[in-house]
Design an enzyme around this catalytic site. Structure first.
Site, PDB file in Angstrom:
ATOM      1  N   ASP A 334       0.831  -1.197   0.000  1.00 21.99           N
ATOM      2  CA  ASP A 334       0.000   0.000   0.000  1.00 21.99           C
ATOM      3  C   ASP A 334       0.872   1.255   0.000  1.00 21.99           C
ATOM      4  OD1 ASP A 334      -2.767   1.172   0.477  1.00 21.99           O
ATOM      5  OD2 ASP A 334      -1.706   1.965   2.228  1.00 21.99           O
ATOM      6  N   GLU A 363       1.412  -0.164  -4.865  1.00 27.46           N
ATOM      7  CA  GLU A 363       0.358   0.808  -5.157  1.00 27.46           C
ATOM      8  C   GLU A 363       1.036   2.141  -5.471  1.00 27.46           C
ATOM      9  OE1 GLU A 363      -3.627   2.925  -3.308  1.00 27.46           O
ATOM     10  OE2 GLU A 363      -1.854   2.617  -2.075  1.00 27.46           O
TER      11      GLU A 363
END
Length: 615
Positions: A334, A363
């Site tokens: 993330d 990400e």
């Protein structure tokens, strides 16, 4: 010690609380990582030891092949960082870490070491042959009602609250893994399942309060490991969602930070700018860079300072622990550009040292290929930074799809976006998607136009890259912001649901139509090597029709996307002669229509042909 703070998967804690000679209590509450493995490429291991006044003690170990190299204390007296060396000659077993005061043993921890598994180096663990299925665990299926609310976590289940806990869990995913497999997906990615002990808005999983513990409302560590094993038994793979940028305010260390610089702290609450390009901008000001990388994601998501070497090591080891413990096939990281980017590159390097073919996807929310390519390189960037990544989230192609298939859209946008692939280290490794947990539902974004959703699915599953689908998009789940609506419950995942969309009988006619469309492509795709690793050759679109070919060895597939409201009768194929040379006929895998000549085809309005070519 409450349930939340128990040591996970560790040995026995002995003499947990002892009065020292000077009247100070010494307690031992946790040791992390709680276990480890012999045979790692790096013999060093840092243990974070936490407990009241634990720094007053001196740790000792008497076990062949295990040696304490150093012990470090930081600002808080309740932490020790114990650096071990575990030689390759050491044997699996357990040993006592004794915490001494002179010759007196104050507390003891039984530490377990096992033999590292042989994950092999047979090729990238997740690649273009795979299709990833993204699940928000709290919203997919409730398999065990007893853990909807648990005594050791604050927020209780309330399915009426859009932003609340709804009760989905690991058992629910296990119960419906057959659905995912039969759909045709090969790989499971769940939003974070680790403990999020927050007062509210904790269902999404990104406010982690314990990096070594599965949230009890989802299940246990063993439950997650069993889910991964179930995937492997079915020939499927598992990607774990991890977060290094921030933790939750409910994290156990928040009331007693190991060091003053454990977090990026400001005089008053300061939110990140969320300006991803600040991490790659060669002209960025220091203040802009600091605001992006050190600002907090939200008031309940403290920003971790990876410049602290003990924290950086802690997080890197946490990744390796989960890979080995659960036998993961990949990690989705993330907010990859937000923390210190050199530490992130070091993390990739360390994981790849242990598992050379391990799949890591970052990400990287960049709308332009020029910015995204900073994170997908073969070798260093112009500034010397080498991200070492092998996959990034392809937001430029996602936005191109929305533009192309939206109102008055033109597929030229797809063509020109893919034409910039030269800027990447390996564009075929980009993770491509037409929906995820952070953006409005695909069906909603495309104005609830079934034909456009189909075009998006056909493109996503046949162009270059590693495709990912978001749960429910295959049955036309709709929804716009706020986030709780995007992550709505899958119909049929709860006993009280009026219908069960996991089965054909529970789907509406339109839902079944799209499900069958996606399912048909996915079943064919499993054996389509030209899609998995073939070359992409495309032709400039005319009249809003996009034609491209995927080829590998003797296999070749032609894809024709008609993004018009009108039908093309006898659409001539002579312009594509160079790609069709040697092939005489073909079969459309969606309709099973056979073309005995490749001179022309009929194309229905707003439809795609996926024609497997035959010599």
């Amino acid at each position: 010690m409450n349930t939340k703070n128990r040591i996970i998967l560790a040995g026995l804690l002995l003499f947990c609380s002892v009065q020292t000679l000077v009247g100070q209590v010494v307690r031992l509450e946790r040791v992390e990582p709680p276990t480890w493995w012999i045979g790692m490429e790096t013999a060093s291991l840092q243990l974070l030891v936490y407990g009241e006044n634990i720094s007053l003690s001196t740790p000792t170990i008497d076990y062949p092949g295990v040696e304490i190299k150093s012990v470090t204390t930081l600002e808080s007296p309740n932490y020790l960082f114990v650096n071990l060396n575990i030689s390759a000659e050491s044997q699996p077993g357990s040993f006592a870490i004794n915490f001494m005061k002179g010759k007196k043993r104050l507390v003891s921890y039984e530490y377990q070491i096992q033999q590292k598994s042989d994950k092999g180096t047979t090729g990238q663990t997740v690649d273009g042959s795979d299709v990833i299925y993204l699940i928000t665990p709290d919203r997919f299926a409730n398999g065990e009602r007893e853990n909807d609310s648990t005594d050791d976590t604050i927020e209780k289940a309330n399915r009426e609250d859009t932003h609340g806990r709804h009760g989905g869990d690991i058992k629910g995913i296990v119960d419906h893994l057959k659905y995912v497999q039969e759909l045709g997906a090969t790989t499971l990615w769940m939003n974070p399942f680790l403990e999020n002990d927050q007062p509210a808005y904790s269902y999404h999983g990104y406010g982690i309060s314990d990096f070594y513990r599965t949230d009890s409302r989802f299940g246990s560590n063993e439950d997650f490991r069993n889910l991964t094993k179930e995937c492997h038994d079915r020939g499927m793979k598992m990607i774990m969602d991890q977060v290094f940028n921030h933790c939750g305010t409910g994290h156990w260390w928040m009331n007693d930070l190991p060091a003053n610089d454990w977090l990026n702290q400001w005089d008053t609450f300061t939110r990140s700018s969320f300006t991803n390009i600040a991490a790659s901008d060669p002209h960025v000001s220091q203040s802009d860079y600091d605001l992006f990388t050190k600002g907090w994601f939200d008031k309940n998501l403290p920003d971790l300072n990876l410049h602290n070497e003990f924290l950086a090591t802690y997080l890197i080891q946490n990744s390796i622990w989960w890979i080995e413990y659960a036998q993961l096939d990949g990690i989705r990281m993330d907010t990859y550009p937000y923390p210190d980017k050199q530490v992130m590159a070091d993390w990739v390097k360390r994981v790849k040292l242990e598992y050379p073919d391990f799949y890591i996807v970052a990400e990287t929310w960049e709308s332009k290929a020029s910015s995204l390519s900073y994170w997908n390189r073969i070798g260093p960037n112009a500034d010397g930074y080498n991200p070492r990544l092998n996959s990034v989230c392809d937001y430029p192609l996602y936005y191109a799809m929305l533009t192309a298939f939206g109102q008055d859209g033109n597929v030229y946008k797809l063509y020109e976006t893919l034409a910039e692939d030269f800027i990447y280290g390996d564009a075929s490794n980009n993770k491509i998607f037409n929906g995820n947990h952070d953006v409005p539902r695909l069906y909603t974004l495309l104005d609830e136009d079934m034909s456009k959703v189909k075009l998006s699915m056909a493109f996503t599953l046949t162009t270059r890259g590693i495709p990912q689908l978001y749960y429910g998009d295959e049955i036309l789940l709709a929804g716009d912001k706020p986030d709780g609506v995007l992550r709505k419950d899958f119909p049929g995942g709860w006993e009280s649901d009026v219908r069960n969309a996991f089965s054909k009988n529970g789907r509406t006619t339109k839902e079944e139509e799209l499900y069958r469309y996606v399912n048909t492509i996915l079943k064919w795709r499993k054996n389509a090597k030209e899609i998995h690793k073939g070359r992409l050759t495309h032709f400039q679109p005319y009249d809003n029709v996009y034609v491209y070919f995927r080829s590998f060895d003797e296999r070749k597939t032609m894809v024709i996307i008609n993004n018009n409201d009108r039908k093309f009768e006898r659409y001539q194929l002579d312009r594509f002669e160079e790609a069709l040379e040697g092939y005489t006929r073909g079969t459309d895998i969606i309709t099973n229509t056979t073309y005995l000549t490749l001179e022309y085809v009929d194309i229905q309005p707003n439809s795609a042909l996926i024609i497997e070519l035959i010599k």
